[in-house]
Motif scaffolding. Structure first.
Motif, PDB file in Angstrom:
ATOM      1  N   ALA A  77      13.481  11.907  25.523  1.00  0.00           N
ATOM      2  CA  ALA A  77      13.644  11.848  24.068  1.00  0.00           C
ATOM      3  C   ALA A  77      14.308  13.121  23.549  1.00  0.00           C
ATOM      4  N   HIS A  78      13.920  14.263  24.111  1.00  0.00           N
ATOM      5  CA  HIS A  78      14.529  15.532  23.714  1.00  0.00           C
ATOM      6  C   HIS A  78      16.021  15.542  24.050  1.00  0.00           C
ATOM      7  N   LEU A  79      16.374  15.053  25.235  1.00  0.00           N
ATOM      8  CA  LEU A  79      17.786  14.987  25.617  1.00  0.00           C
ATOM      9  C   LEU A  79      18.575  14.077  24.683  1.00  0.00           C
ATOM     10  N   GLU A  80      17.965  12.969  24.298  1.00  0.00           N
ATOM     11  CA  GLU A  80      18.655  12.004  23.453  1.00  0.00           C
ATOM     12  C   GLU A  80      18.938  12.531  22.052  1.00  0.00           C
ATOM     13  N   THR A  81      18.241  13.584  21.629  1.00  0.00           N
ATOM     14  CA  THR A  81      18.525  14.154  20.310  1.00  0.00           C
ATOM     15  C   THR A  81      19.882  14.828  20.274  1.00  0.00           C
ATOM     16  N   GLY A  82      20.396  15.217  21.471  1.00  0.00           N
ATOM     17  CA  GLY A  82      21.673  15.913  21.533  1.00  0.00           C
ATOM     18  C   GLY A  82      21.580  17.372  21.148  1.00  0.00           C
ATOM     19  N   ARG A  83      20.373  17.887  21.013  1.00  0.00           N
ATOM     20  CA  ARG A  83      20.199  19.276  20.568  1.00  0.00           C
ATOM     21  C   ARG A  83      19.875  20.238  21.696  1.00  0.00           C
ATOM     22  N   ALA A  84      19.758  19.736  22.918  1.00  0.00           N
ATOM     23  CA  ALA A  84      19.444  20.617  24.048  1.00  0.00           C
ATOM     24  C   ALA A  84      20.611  21.562  24.292  1.00  0.00           C
ATOM     25  N   ARG A  85      20.307  22.829  24.421  1.00  0.00           N
ATOM     26  CA  ARG A  85      21.322  23.847  24.717  1.00  0.00           C
ATOM     27  C   ARG A  85      20.980  24.450  26.072  1.00  0.00           C
ATOM     28  N   GLY A  86      21.432  23.808  27.094  1.00  0.00           N
ATOM     29  CA  GLY A  86      21.099  24.224  28.449  1.00  0.00           C
ATOM     30  C   GLY A  86      20.427  23.083  29.170  1.00  0.00           C
ATOM     31  N   LYS A  87      19.851  23.392  30.290  1.00  0.00           N
ATOM     32  CA  LYS A  87      19.210  22.378  31.132  1.00  0.00           C
ATOM     33  C   LYS A  87      17.802  22.064  30.637  1.00  0.00           C
ATOM     34  N   VAL A  88      17.455  20.805  30.755  1.00  0.00           N
ATOM     35  CA  VAL A  88      16.075  20.369  30.504  1.00  0.00           C
ATOM     36  C   VAL A  88      15.467  20.148  31.873  1.00  0.00           C
ATOM     37  N   VAL A  89      14.369  20.840  32.144  1.00  0.00           N
ATOM     38  CA  VAL A  89      13.777  20.885  33.485  1.00  0.00           C
ATOM     39  C   VAL A  89      12.483  20.089  33.512  1.00  0.00           C
ATOM     40  N   LEU A  90      12.332  19.282  34.555  1.00  0.00           N
ATOM     41  CA  LEU A  90      11.057  18.606  34.825  1.00  0.00           C
ATOM     42  C   LEU A  90      10.347  19.392  35.917  1.00  0.00           C
ATOM     43  N   LYS A  91       9.143  19.824  35.646  1.00  0.00           N
ATOM     44  CA  LYS A  91       8.370  20.581  36.637  1.00  0.00           C
ATOM     45  C   LYS A  91       7.505  19.616  37.442  1.00  0.00           C
ATOM     46  N   VAL A  92       7.651  19.659  38.744  1.00  0.00           N
ATOM     47  CA  VAL A  92       6.881  18.822  39.650  1.00  0.00           C
ATOM     48  C   VAL A  92       5.892  19.713  40.362  1.00  0.00           C
ATOM     49  N   LYS A  93       4.611  19.285  40.376  1.00  0.00           N
ATOM     50  CA  LYS A  93       3.567  20.095  41.002  1.00  0.00           C
ATOM     51  C   LYS A  93       3.743  20.140  42.485  1.00  0.00           C
TER      52      LYS A  93
END
Length: 102
Positions: A86-102
């Motif tokens: 949802a954050h990516l779809e806003t188009g406002r991300a400035r840089g990479k969006v990271v998913l943290k996997v345990k």
């Protein structure tokens, strides 16, 4: 203008030895982006990317050494994948969006 996700440029079809029908299809697919770039005085160029484990290892080494620093917009726990998308779809991300996997 350089694109990784737009339509192939006309030189790509020629370089790949595509037949007349494929070259015509590429021309039609890319006509809008060529027109838009011409209006601004830009040149359109499309890059075809291929996965390369060796390149990824080299990039990881550069990051580890601090030679390059990736720009991280936000980090999300894997369990919050829908929120990350949802954050990516806003188009406002400035840089990479990271998913943290345990």
């Amino acid at each position: 203008m350089i694109s990784l996700c737009g339509p192939p440029d006309r030189d790509f079809a020629r370089r790949e030895g595509a037949g007349l029908l494929v070259r015509a299809a590429v021309w039609l697919m890319s006509r809008k982006v060529y027109a838009a770039s011409a209006q601004t005085g830009a040149t359109y160029c499309w890059f075809f990317t291929e996965p390369s484990g060796e390149q990824l290892r080299e990039i990881a080494e550069l990051v580890d050494r601090g030679a390059i620093k990736p720009v991280i917009d936000r980090e999300f726990p894997f369990e919050q994948l829908p929120a990350a998308l949802a954050h990516l779809e806003t188009g406002r991300a400035r840089g990479k969006v990271v998913l943290k996997v345990k």
